[in-house]
Design a protein around this motif. Sequence first.
Motif, mmCIF file in Angstrom:
data_model
loop_
_atom_site.group_PDB
_atom_site.id
_atom_site.type_symbol
_atom_site.label_atom_id
_atom_site.label_comp_id
_atom_site.label_asym_id
_atom_site.label_seq_id
_atom_site.Cartn_x
_atom_site.Cartn_y
_atom_site.Cartn_z
ATOM 1 N N UNK A 19 2.451 -6.842 17.895
ATOM 2 C CA UNK A 19 2.539 -5.780 16.900
ATOM 3 C C UNK A 19 1.677 -4.581 17.254
ATOM 4 N N UNK A 20 0.588 -4.806 17.998
ATOM 5 C CA UNK A 20 -0.321 -3.728 18.319
ATOM 6 C C UNK A 20 -1.170 -3.336 17.117
ATOM 7 N N UNK A 21 -2.059 -2.388 17.332
ATOM 8 C CA UNK A 21 -2.896 -1.879 16.253
ATOM 9 C C UNK A 21 -4.191 -2.654 16.089
ATOM 10 N N UNK A 22 -5.096 -2.082 15.289
ATOM 11 C CA UNK A 22 -6.432 -2.642 15.119
ATOM 12 C C UNK A 22 -6.550 -3.572 13.913
ATOM 13 N N UNK A 23 -5.618 -3.496 12.954
ATOM 14 C CA UNK A 23 -5.767 -4.251 11.718
ATOM 15 C C UNK A 23 -5.800 -5.752 11.956
ATOM 16 N N UNK A 24 -5.048 -6.224 12.952
ATOM 17 C CA UNK A 24 -4.950 -7.670 13.182
ATOM 18 C C UNK A 24 -5.354 -8.070 14.593
ATOM 19 N N UNK A 65 -3.004 -13.542 2.718
ATOM 20 C CA UNK A 65 -4.061 -12.574 3.001
ATOM 21 C C UNK A 65 -3.442 -11.341 3.635
ATOM 22 N N UNK A 66 -4.168 -10.259 3.604
ATOM 23 C CA UNK A 66 -3.715 -8.988 4.166
ATOM 24 C C UNK A 66 -4.851 -8.403 5.000
ATOM 25 N N UNK A 67 -4.519 -7.877 6.184
ATOM 26 C CA UNK A 67 -5.536 -7.299 7.035
ATOM 27 C C UNK A 67 -6.132 -6.033 6.437
ATOM 28 N N UNK A 68 -7.190 -5.490 7.050
ATOM 29 C CA UNK A 68 -7.710 -5.870 8.371
ATOM 30 C C UNK A 68 -8.546 -7.151 8.335
ATOM 31 N N UNK A 69 -8.583 -7.832 9.480
ATOM 32 C CA UNK A 69 -9.321 -9.071 9.636
ATOM 33 C C UNK A 69 -10.496 -8.842 10.581
ATOM 34 N N UNK A 70 -11.530 -9.641 10.417
ATOM 35 C CA UNK A 70 -12.723 -9.483 11.238
ATOM 36 C C UNK A 70 -12.794 -10.565 12.304
ATOM 37 N N UNK A 71 -13.515 -10.272 13.360
ATOM 38 C CA UNK A 71 -13.722 -11.237 14.436
ATOM 39 C C UNK A 71 -14.406 -12.492 13.900
ATOM 40 N N UNK A 72 -15.432 -12.311 13.084
ATOM 41 C CA UNK A 72 -16.151 -13.457 12.529
ATOM 42 C C UNK A 72 -15.249 -14.297 11.635
ATOM 43 N N UNK A 73 -14.414 -13.631 10.851
ATOM 44 C CA UNK A 73 -13.515 -14.348 9.972
ATOM 45 C C UNK A 73 -12.474 -15.149 10.730
ATOM 46 N N UNK A 108 -0.505 -20.936 8.799
ATOM 47 C CA UNK A 108 0.327 -19.726 8.759
ATOM 48 C C UNK A 108 -0.273 -18.731 7.777
ATOM 49 N N UNK A 109 -0.269 -17.464 8.171
ATOM 50 C CA UNK A 109 -0.851 -16.422 7.329
ATOM 51 C C UNK A 109 0.212 -15.369 7.046
ATOM 52 N N UNK A 110 0.313 -14.972 5.774
ATOM 53 C CA UNK A 110 1.259 -13.927 5.406
ATOM 54 C C UNK A 110 0.757 -13.240 4.149
ATOM 55 N N UNK A 111 1.321 -12.083 3.858
ATOM 56 C CA UNK A 111 0.916 -11.331 2.668
ATOM 57 C C UNK A 111 1.474 -11.993 1.411
ATOM 58 N N UNK A 136 0.861 -1.175 0.000
ATOM 59 C CA UNK A 136 0.000 0.000 0.000
ATOM 60 C C UNK A 136 0.900 1.228 0.000
ATOM 61 N N UNK A 137 0.744 2.072 -0.985
ATOM 62 C CA UNK A 137 1.646 3.211 -1.142
ATOM 63 C C UNK A 137 1.109 4.438 -0.411
#
Length: 244
Positions: free
Chosen positions: A194-199, A168-176, A149-152, A39-40
């Motif tokens: 890592x912190x943050x809301x995306x993951x 896959x790339x975040x953001x991820x959902x609780x349901x997912x 294992x999950x990675x971009x 993402x640029x």
Amino acid sequence: MRRVLILGGTAEARALAAELVERGVHVISSLAGRVRNPRLPAGEVREGGFGGPEGLAAWVRKERPDALIDATHPFAARMTASAVEAARLTGTPLLVLRRPGWPQVPGELRAPSLEAAAAELAAGDRVFLTTGRRSLPIFAGLTGVWFLARSVDPPEPPIPRNVHIILDRGPYTFAGELALIDEHHLTVLVTKDSGGELTQAKLAAAGERGLKVIMVDRPPLPGGVTHVETVPAALDWLRDIGAA
């Protein structure tokens, strides 16, 4: 025109770049180039490394930014060390922008390193491994452990023998995240602080399903570095030194 170099790749780096460009600052965002199709951010973008602290210092001497912002991932310790040394060599004001880590939850096991996290796993564990593709070799020698294992981007060998890779790339959902845990019958979550809301949804889902959580601690910041946790605080610092 004021010039700011942002060592980026994070959501905070992109948000800061957008704010500065809107204020008329010439922003150069440097991306490590380790992720395909990143993402640029707004402003000028350069990709690829500098060649260590000396290479970064040489770039800074040539381009003469008014400030250097290290907004890399909280686990990018080598890049942070290079930024600190380059700032020292060139006399350039340096700020480290790091989002806060996640609060510890009851029963969570803290590990000082990826190796320590791997040592906590046992035969029969079904592990949700979200520590990044470059960490997979650390877990490759474990036997009797199954990994999701999950990675971009696709990981390079060696990787664990019993591993299913999700690109896959975040953001991820609780349901997912709940669906992944249920589909693959996962019992352990291994992740970095890592912190943050995306993951963050994976932590809530792990708690909902009663998974064992192994959290890898962040590397400490170098001593004496100026550090803030939010984009507004970074903007305040840049304004205080006359760079925004």
